[in-house]
Design a protein around this motif. Structure first.
Motif, PDB file in Angstrom:
ATOM      1  N   MET A   1      49.416  49.600  35.817  1.00  9.93           N
ATOM      2  CA  MET A   1      49.929  50.351  37.040  1.00  9.93           C
ATOM      3  C   MET A   1      48.678  50.930  37.789  1.00  9.93           C
ATOM      4  O   MET A   1      48.789  51.672  38.795  1.00  9.93           O
ATOM      5  N   GLU A   2      47.578  50.462  37.363  1.00  8.93           N
ATOM      6  CA  GLU A   2      46.138  50.978  37.865  1.00  8.93           C
ATOM      7  C   GLU A   2      46.247  50.367  39.318  1.00  8.93           C
ATOM      8  O   GLU A   2      45.256  50.812  40.189  1.00  8.93           O
ATOM      9  N   ASN A   3      46.798  49.346  39.728  1.00 10.54           N
ATOM     10  CA  ASN A   3      46.603  48.636  40.784  1.00 10.54           C
ATOM     11  C   ASN A   3      47.864  49.305  42.002  1.00 10.54           C
ATOM     12  O   ASN A   3      47.850  48.457  42.729  1.00 10.54           O
ATOM     13  N   ILE A   4      48.274  50.217  41.874  1.00  8.92           N
ATOM     14  CA  ILE A   4      49.267  50.857  42.865  1.00  8.92           C
ATOM     15  C   ILE A   4      48.890  51.140  44.039  1.00  8.92           C
ATOM     16  O   ILE A   4      49.286  50.832  45.207  1.00  8.92           O
ATOM     17  N   ILE A   5      47.334  51.453  44.361  1.00  2.15           N
ATOM     18  CA  ILE A   5      46.803  51.717  45.465  1.00  2.15           C
ATOM     19  C   ILE A   5      46.899  50.409  46.230  1.00  2.15           C
ATOM     20  O   ILE A   5      46.977  50.414  47.382  1.00  2.15           O
TER      21      ILE A   5
ATOM     22  N   GLY B   1      48.744  40.247  45.269  1.00  2.00           N
ATOM     23  CA  GLY B   1      47.744  40.458  44.156  1.00  2.00           C
ATOM     24  C   GLY B   1      48.407  41.562  43.138  1.00  2.00           C
ATOM     25  O   GLY B   1      47.758  41.343  41.951  1.00  2.00           O
ATOM     26  N   PHE B   2      48.919  42.645  43.641  1.00  2.00           N
ATOM     27  CA  PHE B   2      49.391  43.676  42.775  1.00  2.00           C
ATOM     28  C   PHE B   2      50.497  43.207  41.848  1.00  2.00           C
ATOM     29  O   PHE B   2      50.703  43.118  40.730  1.00  2.00           O
ATOM     30  N   ILE B   3      51.360  42.134  42.504  1.00  2.00           N
ATOM     31  CA  ILE B   3      52.464  41.427  41.646  1.00  2.00           C
ATOM     32  C   ILE B   3      51.964  40.507  40.644  1.00  2.00           C
ATOM     33  O   ILE B   3      52.055  40.821  39.442  1.00  2.00           O
ATOM     34  N   VAL B   4      50.814  39.827  40.905  1.00  2.00           N
ATOM     35  CA  VAL B   4      50.366  38.919  40.154  1.00  2.00           C
ATOM     36  C   VAL B   4      49.338  39.609  39.044  1.00  2.00           C
ATOM     37  O   VAL B   4      49.421  39.110  37.885  1.00  2.00           O
ATOM     38  N   SER B   5      49.086  40.979  39.133  1.00  2.00           N
ATOM     39  CA  SER B   5      48.239  41.866  38.158  1.00  2.00           C
ATOM     40  C   SER B   5      48.960  41.916  36.977  1.00  2.00           C
ATOM     41  O   SER B   5      48.319  42.198  35.837  1.00  2.00           O
ATOM     42  N   PHE B   6      50.323  41.762  37.194  1.00  2.00           N
ATOM     43  CA  PHE B   6      51.065  42.117  35.879  1.00  2.00           C
ATOM     44  C   PHE B   6      50.834  40.813  34.677  1.00  2.00           C
ATOM     45  O   PHE B   6      50.842  41.390  33.671  1.00  2.00           O
TER      46      PHE B   6
END
Length: 141
Positions: free
Chosen positions: A1-5, A62-67
């Motif tokens: 969740m650190e990529n929420i920004i 990018g946020f979705i793939v970061s999981f």
């Protein structure tokens, strides 16, 4: 969740892109749209908005793939930013005739010569402070 920004920024930029595509270019800085003709506003909005939307969607992806993998983010965002900036710059140069500087006339649409007898002096106006700068000075003979 650190990529929420990244997600929040991506959604915000995507919404701005959609607004621009629909023809509302008020979200673009005034000096970046100053010389866009009235009839070119829809085309300018679609071009710049498409570039903005590409960048915004890449941030959301990018946020979705970061999981699954943090490494893949760079391979999604970097090419999308390059393509998006390409669209934006294309729109700026085609419809606004440049990015920041407003080249043009000094007083009442008439070229102004800085020194008497200097027939090749041109001024550009800086949109940030409104001041005029000498662009070039060509002297004959």
């Amino acid at each position: 969740m650190e990529n929420i920004i990244m997600l929040i920024l991506g959604v915000f930029i995507s919404v701005m892109g959609i607004v621009n595509i629909k023809g509302n270019i008020s979200t673009i800085h005034s000096y970046n749209r100053r010389k866009v003709k009235e009839e070119d506003i829809p085309k300018y909005g679609k071009t710049v908005g498409t570039g903005t939307l590409i960048i915004g969607i890449s941030l959301v992806l990018g946020f979705i793939v970061s999981f699954w993998s943090e490494i893949i983010i760079d391979y999604i965002i970097l090419p999308a930013v390059i393509v998006g900036l390409g669209f934006i710059l294309y729109g700026q140069f085609k419809y606004n005739k440049g990015i920041f500087w407003e080249s043009g006339r000094y007083k009442d649409g008439i070229e102004h010569n800085i020194r008497s007898g200097d027939s090749g002096s041109y001024l550009i106006r800086c949109p940030l402070d409104g001041g005029y700068r000498l662009l070039c000075s060509l002297q004959e003979g």
